[in-house]
Design an enzyme around this catalytic site. Sequence first.
Site, PDB file in Angstrom:
ATOM      1  N   SER A  77      12.960  23.128  31.199  1.00  0.00           N
ATOM      2  CA  SER A  77      13.003  23.750  29.874  1.00  0.00           C
ATOM      3  C   SER A  77      11.929  24.834  29.689  1.00  0.00           C
ATOM      4  O   SER A  77      11.890  25.796  30.445  1.00  0.00           O
ATOM      5  CB  SER A  77      12.884  22.632  28.834  1.00  0.00           C
ATOM      6  N   ASP A 295      14.534  29.348  24.606  1.00  0.00           N
ATOM      7  CA  ASP A 295      13.603  28.784  25.586  1.00  0.00           C
ATOM      8  C   ASP A 295      14.240  28.840  26.981  1.00  0.00           C
ATOM      9  O   ASP A 295      15.349  29.354  27.163  1.00  0.00           O
ATOM     10  CB  ASP A 295      13.135  27.368  25.198  1.00  0.00           C
ATOM     11  N   ASP A 297      15.751  26.963  29.082  1.00  0.00           N
ATOM     12  CA  ASP A 297      17.095  26.447  29.395  1.00  0.00           C
ATOM     13  C   ASP A 297      18.048  26.597  28.203  1.00  0.00           C
ATOM     14  O   ASP A 297      19.132  26.011  28.185  1.00  0.00           O
ATOM     15  CB  ASP A 297      17.030  24.992  29.879  1.00  0.00           C
ATOM     16  N   ASP A 299      18.118  25.612  25.047  1.00  0.00           N
ATOM     17  CA  ASP A 299      18.481  24.605  24.043  1.00  0.00           C
ATOM     18  C   ASP A 299      17.584  24.697  22.807  1.00  0.00           C
ATOM     19  O   ASP A 299      17.681  23.869  21.908  1.00  0.00           O
ATOM     20  CB  ASP A 299      18.515  23.181  24.624  1.00  0.00           C
ATOM     21  N   ASN A 399      10.703  23.128  16.386  1.00  0.00           N
ATOM     22  CA  ASN A 399      10.650  24.014  17.555  1.00  0.00           C
ATOM     23  C   ASN A 399      11.981  24.697  17.863  1.00  0.00           C
ATOM     24  O   ASN A 399      12.064  25.466  18.823  1.00  0.00           O
ATOM     25  CB  ASN A 399      10.136  23.240  18.776  1.00  0.00           C
ATOM     26  N   ARG A 528       0.336  11.281  17.355  1.00  0.00           N
ATOM     27  CA  ARG A 528       1.286  10.549  18.211  1.00  0.00           C
ATOM     28  C   ARG A 528       1.075  10.938  19.677  1.00  0.00           C
ATOM     29  O   ARG A 528       0.619  12.056  19.967  1.00  0.00           O
ATOM     30  CB  ARG A 528       2.738  10.828  17.793  1.00  0.00           C
ATOM     31  N   SER A 530       2.278  12.316  23.160  1.00  0.00           N
ATOM     32  CA  SER A 530       3.379  13.172  23.607  1.00  0.00           C
ATOM     33  C   SER A 530       4.271  12.397  24.565  1.00  0.00           C
ATOM     34  O   SER A 530       3.809  11.547  25.314  1.00  0.00           O
ATOM     35  CB  SER A 530       2.801  14.395  24.317  1.00  0.00           C
ATOM     36  N   GLY A 531       5.557  12.723  24.559  1.00  0.00           N
ATOM     37  CA  GLY A 531       6.474  12.127  25.533  1.00  0.00           C
ATOM     38  C   GLY A 531       6.622  13.008  26.766  1.00  0.00           C
ATOM     39  O   GLY A 531       7.248  12.601  27.743  1.00  0.00           O
ATOM     40  N   ARG A 537      -0.944  14.205  20.469  1.00  0.00           N
ATOM     41  CA  ARG A 537      -0.802  15.378  19.599  1.00  0.00           C
ATOM     42  C   ARG A 537      -1.287  15.060  18.185  1.00  0.00           C
ATOM     43  O   ARG A 537      -1.039  13.969  17.681  1.00  0.00           O
ATOM     44  CB  ARG A 537       0.662  15.815  19.517  1.00  0.00           C
TER      45      ARG A 537
HETATM   46  P1  NG1 Z   1       6.504  15.747  22.973  1.00  0.00           P
HETATM   47  O1  NG1 Z   1       5.762  16.220  24.173  1.00  0.00           O
HETATM   48  O2  NG1 Z   1       6.935  14.292  23.017  1.00  0.00           O
HETATM   49  O3  NG1 Z   1       5.792  16.109  21.718  1.00  0.00           O
HETATM   50  C1  NG1 Z   1       8.088  17.923  22.993  1.00  0.00           C
HETATM   51  C2  NG1 Z   1       8.410  18.426  21.611  1.00  0.00           C
HETATM   52  C3  NG1 Z   1       9.633  17.702  21.105  1.00  0.00           C
HETATM   53  C4  NG1 Z   1      10.809  17.829  22.077  1.00  0.00           C
HETATM   54  C5  NG1 Z   1      10.350  17.459  23.495  1.00  0.00           C
HETATM   55  C6  NG1 Z   1      11.407  17.720  24.531  1.00  0.00           C
HETATM   56  C7  NG1 Z   1       6.850  19.143  19.902  1.00  0.00           C
HETATM   57  C8  NG1 Z   1       5.689  18.766  19.044  1.00  0.00           C
HETATM   58  N1  NG1 Z   1       7.309  18.180  20.703  1.00  0.00           N
HETATM   59  O4  NG1 Z   1       7.907  16.528  22.920  1.00  0.00           O
HETATM   60  O5  NG1 Z   1       9.977  18.189  19.853  1.00  0.00           O
HETATM   61  O6  NG1 Z   1      11.375  19.110  22.026  1.00  0.00           O
HETATM   62  O7  NG1 Z   1       9.174  18.173  23.859  1.00  0.00           O
HETATM   63  O8  NG1 Z   1      11.437  19.019  24.991  1.00  0.00           O
HETATM   64  O9  NG1 Z   1       7.320  20.276  19.849  1.00  0.00           O
HETATM   65 ZN    ZN Z   2      14.717  23.516  26.442  1.00  0.00          ZN
END
Ligand code: NG1
Ligand code: ZN
Length: 568
Positions: A77, A295, A297, A299, A399, A528, A530-531, A537
């Site tokens: 992405s 972005d 890719d 999406d 975003n 929270r 980040s994933g 964050r």
């Molecule tokens: P994380 O890294 O979990 O905050 C980010 C974006 C999500 C989502 C994912 C997947 C922010 C704050 N977080 O996640 O909204 O788009 O990447 O791409 O923008």
């Molecule tokens: Zn993307």
Amino acid sequence: MNKNLSFSVHPLTSCPLKSFPYTSDISSLPGVKLSYGTAGFRADASILSSTVYRVGILAALRSLKTQSVIGLMITASHNKVSDNGVKIADPSGGMLSQNWEPFADTLANAPTPQDLIQLIEEFVKKEDISFNGVRPAEVLLGRDTRPSGDALLKAAKEGITSIVGAVATDMGILTTPQLHWMVRARNKGMKASEQDYFEQLSSSFRCLMDLIPSEKSKFNGTNDRLVVDGANGVGGIKLEALQKLLSGLIIEVRNDGENGGVLNEGVGADFVQKEKVVPYGFGSKDVGIRCASLDGDADRLVYFSVLPEGSSRIALVDGDKILSLFALFIREQLSILNEQDLKNSHQAHLGIVQTAYANGASTNYLKQLGLEVNFTPTGVKYLHEKAAEFDIGIYFEANGHGTILFSESLVGWLEARTKELSSKSKGSEVEKAALRLLAVSKLINQAVGDALSGLLLVEVILQHMGWSIHRWNELYHDLPSRQLKVKVADRTAVITANAETVVVSPPGLQEVVNAEIVKYPQGRCFVRPSGTEDVVRVYAEASTQEAADSLANSVAKLVDQFLGSKTS
Ligand code: NG1
Ligand code: ZN
């Protein structure tokens, strides 16, 4: 390690792996733990082949389990070009079912080939997965323009075809939403090629253009011109192909990757939304022109206009404002149907879905319109799931990732009603509203957020309203906000509740955050993990930029105190 470990037929399932060509690489690195997270597995591309191979196996098993076509997309992405990633599209075209994520995690982290094989055997048995000899697994493969995509595609194919009978179909270089769209279309028995995708988007766009009220001023002069930053990725290339089928709109694509620009470097929706400055290739010559950014890719989509001060600053029109524009248009059509159509037995329920990152001003605006606003944790899988509960569910992340979901029953009703009305009240306002909604359901990607289909819908709605980007941006004024990242020893120590707005662990952190928030007028702040990155964050909002910055900084310090800095 054995590169060609042969694998016997599982006694219960007859679901054999033919070979095991990729020894573990990423999973054997000390301290690396992969998590499927909010967007699949991502890492530096050089250490990803065994992960992609494993996800290939997973995709084929998922196909056998669901007896449907599955998608596997190779992309990272908006991440830098040297990264890559892999994610799965489920039969509906949506994200991989959350039930399978723990299996994906253990599969990706299995330290040895033996562990991997044992895991697969146990999972296949538990899920009762077998190859019935009738319908083999089928996986559609897509990749973005990253140079590492080719080699990873090969790894994915090997993973898929290690399951007996499984077929890997390479769909070529695609945007992520195109692959999701194709998976959904295939499983619905519909035409599913790239050409079919382009035709569906362009014909529903044309239909919406034809339904623009004649008294509304159509675009003229510079207003039918849109300049798009393609992030030097796949989106710009596809948009150039798509625009050949469009009329009534002049799109100039910049940063299409042709002129030596680097993917996502100083360009793209993530850069524009986070930095709030012009992407490379844009500047004072573009003042007043409607601009959009995709972005890597495609999406995610954001709009912007270059501010006249001669600096690189922009007026950002983010995902929240795209959502608000869509909500206004859908609400207008629904109220025509709900109020004027006496035969309307289907009072459609419209729901909005946001995350805590949505600007508070957007939520207030939507609520003032009388709309129901719901919140979910970050990650489109959660937003999508919630939006699917409504007849029409609109979801967006700030975003720029989002879409509009239509329930099958509403689409069925709209199809029947438009047929009926075309013979009895042709040209009526009610017929037009129903036709518009039907066209939106075809234009906007029903599988996943899609910058290309979102862009076409924005364009046609602006024309429908007779609005410039400035008029659109004036719908409401964003509250100043600030996002920060804090590197901590272990981000998984942060556990949240209430759609990530409250920290429940470590104990005491939320209380001190609350004590900070109350110091600021219109203050809002949450923390929270980040994933997608190894950070915690912090997001803060307040009545002035200085206050938002100060709130974010104080909370970041508290996070650091509670969790300790990262030691490497
Ligand atoms: P994380 O890294 O979990 O905050 C980010 C974006 C999500 C989502 C994912 C997947 C922010 C704050 N977080 O996640 O909204 O788009 O990447 O791409 O923008
Ligand atoms: Zn993307």
